[in-house]
Design a protein around this motif. Structure first.
Motif, mmCIF file in Angstrom:
data_model
loop_
_atom_site.group_PDB
_atom_site.id
_atom_site.type_symbol
_atom_site.label_atom_id
_atom_site.label_comp_id
_atom_site.label_asym_id
_atom_site.label_seq_id
_atom_site.Cartn_x
_atom_site.Cartn_y
_atom_site.Cartn_z
ATOM 1 N N SER A 19 39.896 -18.221 33.366
ATOM 2 C CA SER A 19 40.763 -17.297 33.371
ATOM 3 C C SER A 19 41.251 -16.650 32.328
ATOM 4 O O SER A 19 41.321 -17.348 31.206
ATOM 5 N N ARG A 46 52.872 -21.523 29.768
ATOM 6 C CA ARG A 46 53.646 -20.639 29.396
ATOM 7 C C ARG A 46 53.675 -19.761 28.164
ATOM 8 O O ARG A 46 52.563 -20.319 26.956
ATOM 9 N N LYS A 106 48.199 -30.270 30.670
ATOM 10 C CA LYS A 106 47.817 -30.545 32.149
ATOM 11 C C LYS A 106 47.340 -31.953 31.999
ATOM 12 O O LYS A 106 47.035 -32.451 31.046
ATOM 13 N N ASN A 164 47.835 -32.386 37.502
ATOM 14 C CA ASN A 164 49.100 -31.686 37.400
ATOM 15 C C ASN A 164 49.294 -30.761 36.155
ATOM 16 O O ASN A 164 48.834 -31.134 35.342
ATOM 17 N N THR A 165 49.563 -29.458 36.476
ATOM 18 C CA THR A 165 49.839 -28.498 35.529
ATOM 19 C C THR A 165 51.285 -28.667 34.944
ATOM 20 O O THR A 165 51.960 -28.327 35.939
ATOM 21 N N TYR A 210 44.191 -14.149 29.929
ATOM 22 C CA TYR A 210 45.599 -13.690 29.711
ATOM 23 C C TYR A 210 45.608 -12.914 28.757
ATOM 24 O O TYR A 210 45.459 -13.280 27.596
ATOM 25 N N ASP A 235 56.967 -18.218 32.155
ATOM 26 C CA ASP A 235 56.374 -19.411 32.683
ATOM 27 C C ASP A 235 55.136 -18.559 33.506
ATOM 28 O O ASP A 235 55.109 -17.454 33.953
ATOM 29 N N LEU A 236 53.945 -19.113 33.236
ATOM 30 C CA LEU A 236 52.664 -18.529 33.704
ATOM 31 C C LEU A 236 52.016 -19.624 34.572
ATOM 32 O O LEU A 236 52.187 -20.528 34.985
ATOM 33 N N THR A 237 51.209 -18.844 35.514
ATOM 34 C CA THR A 237 50.409 -19.750 36.761
ATOM 35 C C THR A 237 49.182 -19.693 36.078
ATOM 36 O O THR A 237 48.248 -18.798 35.836
ATOM 37 N N LEU A 238 48.601 -20.998 36.027
ATOM 38 C CA LEU A 238 47.018 -21.340 35.575
ATOM 39 C C LEU A 238 46.250 -20.993 36.758
ATOM 40 O O LEU A 238 46.263 -21.308 37.752
ATOM 41 N N GLY A 239 45.321 -19.967 36.409
ATOM 42 C CA GLY A 239 44.145 -19.602 37.446
ATOM 43 C C GLY A 239 42.972 -20.506 37.023
ATOM 44 O O GLY A 239 42.865 -21.837 36.545
#
Length: 101
Positions: free
Chosen positions: A24, A93, A38, A88-89, A26, A16-20
């Motif tokens: 951004s 991932r 999203k 919301n996201t 990755y 799981d990733l955090t959306l910047g």
């Protein structure tokens, strides 16, 4: 033969990733897929996943809709995420390909 044919398929392993912020980047840790879903908070909002090799885009036609995209990558690919969706996201991932390490 069966093992080799599975290498191109998604596994049940993911990060799981955090959306910047939009723009951004990755870097893919292995062969696999980026999956981003999203929610829009307005009509016509867009989401784009881009690597130097491929790009996929989606747009929301109704306020509150989710835009979900999946993009295949190889290890080391740099993904750039562009969006103006303000909701919301639900998912962001990296999903490993079967057999990827």
């Amino acid at each position: 033969k069966d093992l080799a044919s599975g290498f191109g398929m998604p596994s049940n392993r993911y990060i799981d990733l955090t959306l910047g912020a939009s723009g951004s980047t990755y870097t893919a840790p292995a062969n696999g897929w980026y999956h981003l879903k999203k929610q829009a908070n307005g009509n016509g909002q867009v989401l784009s996943l881009q690597t130097p090799k491929m790009q996929i885009d989606g747009n929301a036609t109704v306020n509150g809709n989710y835009v979900g995209l999946i993009l295949p990558v190889v290890k080391g690919d740099v993904l750039t995420v562009y969006y103006n969706l303000g909701g919301n996201t639900a998912v962001f991932r990296f999903i490993y390909a079967e057999g990827a390490e």
